[in-house]
Design a protein around this motif. Structure first.
Motif, PDB file in Angstrom:
ATOM      1  N   PHE A 373       0.723   1.726   0.077  1.00 27.15           N
ATOM      2  CA  PHE A 373       1.018   1.680  -1.354  1.00 27.15           C
ATOM      3  C   PHE A 373       2.272   0.844  -1.534  1.00 27.15           C
ATOM      4  N   GLY A 374       2.130  -0.364  -2.078  1.00 23.09           N
ATOM      5  CA  GLY A 374       3.286  -1.244  -2.149  1.00 23.09           C
ATOM      6  C   GLY A 374       3.807  -1.526  -0.749  1.00 23.09           C
ATOM      7  N   ASN A 375       5.081  -1.221  -0.506  1.00 21.31           N
ATOM      8  CA  ASN A 375       5.675  -1.420   0.819  1.00 21.31           C
ATOM      9  C   ASN A 375       5.393  -0.273   1.779  1.00 21.31           C
ATOM     10  N   ALA A 403       8.287   4.672   4.219  1.00 17.53           N
ATOM     11  CA  ALA A 403       7.821   5.751   3.352  1.00 17.53           C
ATOM     12  C   ALA A 403       8.361   5.613   1.934  1.00 17.53           C
ATOM     13  N   PHE A 404       8.811   4.410   1.565  1.00 22.13           N
ATOM     14  CA  PHE A 404       9.365   4.183   0.232  1.00 22.13           C
ATOM     15  C   PHE A 404       8.872   2.847  -0.298  1.00 22.13           C
ATOM     16  N   LEU A 415      -3.413   1.666  -4.141  1.00 24.00           N
ATOM     17  CA  LEU A 415      -3.159   2.764  -3.206  1.00 24.00           C
ATOM     18  C   LEU A 415      -4.369   2.899  -2.290  1.00 24.00           C
ATOM     19  N   SER A 416      -4.131   2.875  -0.968  1.00 21.30           N
ATOM     20  CA  SER A 416      -5.207   3.046   0.013  1.00 21.30           C
ATOM     21  C   SER A 416      -4.892   4.245   0.893  1.00 21.30           C
ATOM     22  N   VAL A 417      -5.903   5.074   1.121  1.00 28.41           N
ATOM     23  CA  VAL A 417      -5.753   6.261   1.965  1.00 28.41           C
ATOM     24  C   VAL A 417      -6.946   6.319   2.914  1.00 28.41           C
ATOM     25  N   THR A 418      -6.666   6.491   4.212  1.00 23.27           N
ATOM     26  CA  THR A 418      -7.724   6.685   5.201  1.00 23.27           C
ATOM     27  C   THR A 418      -7.723   8.145   5.629  1.00 23.27           C
ATOM     28  N   VAL A 419      -8.912   8.750   5.650  1.00 23.51           N
ATOM     29  CA  VAL A 419      -9.015  10.179   5.945  1.00 23.51           C
ATOM     30  C   VAL A 419      -9.338  10.398   7.418  1.00 23.51           C
TER      31      VAL A 419
END
Length: 595
Positions: A373-375, A403-404, A415-419
């Motif tokens: 997400f962004g950086n 983490a920021f 926003l990308s999330v891998t489960v």
């Protein structure tokens, strides 16, 4: 966060002696280990098959290639599991011996080690470099070598380590619980005194890329961990997705080769061959699997052979790098090779924190493996018994990833999330836009998706509202859990079998640093408790009033003035967020308290 730590004195309770016959074959047990893993986790075999089919298509179309100049650095940590023997012996290697051994392995990959063929001699460079980690998980400097003393463990002294259950020796999972660094940040290598997979005694084994991180490591016996030994290059070749060149052979039988991109070792410039372990060198003789003179496959580093192993091939390089880029971007982006640790130390507004897991403990391999997400670009390990972590606040005291991030107001950010690997998942994400420590389901939930297959990456577009608090570190929460029928998940729910992760996000205006058209905007109340907005430069386009929960109270559009005054007598709120957008689309917001 819970972490299972076993001391050497407690360790023996896991090591029940059972009588088993062991074949003393000093070879690689990776194929046997992978067969066992695929039996236990069949979906991993399905995923590997899908990747191999894709790679086969690319190979046949001629679209697969690698950069000649790119060298991929892999952060490694070497765990010496000492048997208490003299320092420098195979059962207790010195740190310096390990450093020299890793350097030699890199020379094998580069084709510069003595006796190893480089590109000018008919060999091929594998463009990877193993680099000992510089930053430990606790953010302190390290030389990338750890040491655990098991000299008091009789099972280890007599039988070493076994990757299968029900056999003599210490099970490998007990070793990794004693000494293991986050496999999403480090590649873990273990040096042990003896090694077996079931009844198969081995000099080493590894796991293929794409395997569950708890299995993603290499084990080798100390006898092969020295300069002049190419065993580590062989085992890390497996970690890069390379099979043995005799893969599919059953003893003296030849492997199938109807389609060289999918049969045998799935590499077309390594001829099919039978298992030559224990035989004399066959160079100059006829390869029974081709009817032609051996053309170098009998000297390949991935071969079982009686010859000196001295080369890789172009096809092996292409397959290895394709696997590396597909499955190991986490290691390529790991910050543990930096000279100074990353700093993620934000004092965010307190909020609800999960303190327990409502489901049972176990190797669920569920949760979150990646957030971008962004950086923010953070790879993490799923929940399992070796990583019993169901909640993590990465915004504080975290150095193993970014983490920021700062994102623009009223503009989209992906926003990308891998489960995780097992079962279907639900993913939810929140941003505490008003910074009140409460995640509002209606106004601050930025992503929600159900029925997500394991290992899948899902994406969403996040656009902060005009009422979001600007230039302040806000908490973002990401949830990944089993998608259980009838289960309702909220931002404050205890995870069932998954994980909750927190990050820090700052929202800025869409303004460039040269544009001060909104920085000069004044927002205040006059003596009659009217709200006054003055914009000295650009005209005001719109004004939105929010309460502290993020609920819109009033919106004014098409103002087209540089000064705007309105009454608050109709608003039953003392604390407001005022969001102003000018005619150029630039925005500013401010908290305002009306006495």
């Amino acid at each position: 966060m819970k972490k299972l730590i076993l001391t050497a004195s407690l360790f023996t309770q896991f090591c029940v002696a059972q009588q088993s016959n062991v074949k003393y074959i000093n070879s690689c047990a990776t194929s046997v280990r992978m067969e066992n893993i695929y039996v236990q986790y069949p979906y991993l075999k399905t995923e590997a098959r899908a990747f191999n089919l894709k790679l086969s298509d690319l190979t046949k179309s001629g679209k697969i290639s690698t950069s000649k100049n790119q060298i991929y650095e892999i952060p490694v940590v070497v765990h010496i599991i000492s048997d208490g023997s003299n320092l420098g012996s195979p059962g207790n290697r010195t740190d310096q011996q390990v450093i020299e051994w890793i350097n030699y392995t890199n020379e094998v990959f580069a084709g510069t080690a003595p006796g190893i063929l480089g590109e000018a001699d008919g060999g091929t460079v594998i463009p990877v470099k193993l680099v000992l980690a510089k930053i430990a998980p606790n953010c302190t400097p390290t030389n990338g070598v750890t040491r655990t003393n098991l000299s008091s463990n009789n099972q280890y002294l007599q039988y070493g380590v076994n990757s299968a259950t029900g056999y003599n020796g210490v099970h490998e999972s007990m070793i990794t619980q004693l000494s293991r660094w986050d496999p999403t940040k480090y590649y873990n290598i273990y040096i042990v005194n003896k090694l077996a997979t079931g009844t198969f005694l081995a000099s080493g084994y590894a796991s293929f890329a794409g395997t569950i991180p708890m299995f993603d490591d290499s084990f080798l016996i100390g006898n092969v961990c020295s300069t002049g030994q190419a065993t580590m290059a062989h085992e890390f070749g497996h970690a890069l997705g390379l099979w043995h060149t005799q893969e599919g052979s059953n003893g003296s039988a030849c492997p199938p080769n109807a389609d060289c991109t999918l049969d045998g070792d799935m590499v077309c410039d390594t001829d099919p061959m039978s298992d030559l372990l224990g035989s004399l060198c066959t160079t100059g003789t006829v390869n029974s699997c081709t009817g032609n003179i051996f053309n170098g496959v009998e000297q390949n580093i991935m071969a079982y052979t009686g010859c000196n192993r001295n080369r890789f091939t172009v096809g092996q390089k292409n397959r290895a790098i394709a696997q590396l880029l597909q499955y190991r971007s986490n290691l390529l982006n790991s910050p543990v090779l930096l000279t100074q640790p990353l700093q993620n130390n934000f004092n965010l507004t307190p909020t609800c924190i999960p303190t327990y897991m409502s489901g049972s403990a176990g190797d669920h391999h569920s949760g979150i493996t990646m957030v971008k997400f962004g950086n923010i670009n953070n790879y993490t390990e799923t929940y399992n018994l070796s990583n019993a972590q169901f909640y993590a606040d990465y915004s504080s005291n975290y150095c193993l990833g970014t983490a920021f991030t700062s994102i623009p107001l009223n503009a989209p950010t992906e926003l990308s999330v891998t489960v995780g690997y097992n079962y279907h998942h639900i993913v939810k994400a929140y941003i505490d836009y008003n910074n009140n420590g409460i995640f509002e389901e209606n106004t601050e939930m930025v992503f929600s998706q159900t029925n997500i297959p394991g290992s899948t990456t899902v994406t969403a577009i996040v656009t902060p509202p005009l009422g979001a608090l600007l230039n302040t570190a806000l908490r973002m929460r990401v949830i990944g859990d089993y998608d259980l029928p009838g289960m309702t998940y909220s931002a404050c729910s205890a995870p069932v079998f998954g994980q909750v992760e927190d990050y820090a996000v700052t929202i800025g205006s869409n303004l460039s640093t040269q544009n001060d058209s909104v920085s000069s905007v004044q927002i205040y109340t006059d003596s009659d408790k009217n709200i006054v907005i003055k914009s000295p430069q650009e005209k005001i386009n719109s004004v939105i009033l929010y309460d502290y929960s993020g609920r819109i109270l009033k919106k004014y559009d098409n103002i087209n003035k540089k000064e705007f005054i309105f009454s608050t007598s109709y608003i039953n709120q003392n604390s407001l967020i005022i969001a102003v957008e000018n005619s150029q689309g630039d925005a500013v917001s401010k908290k305002l308290h009306i006495d």
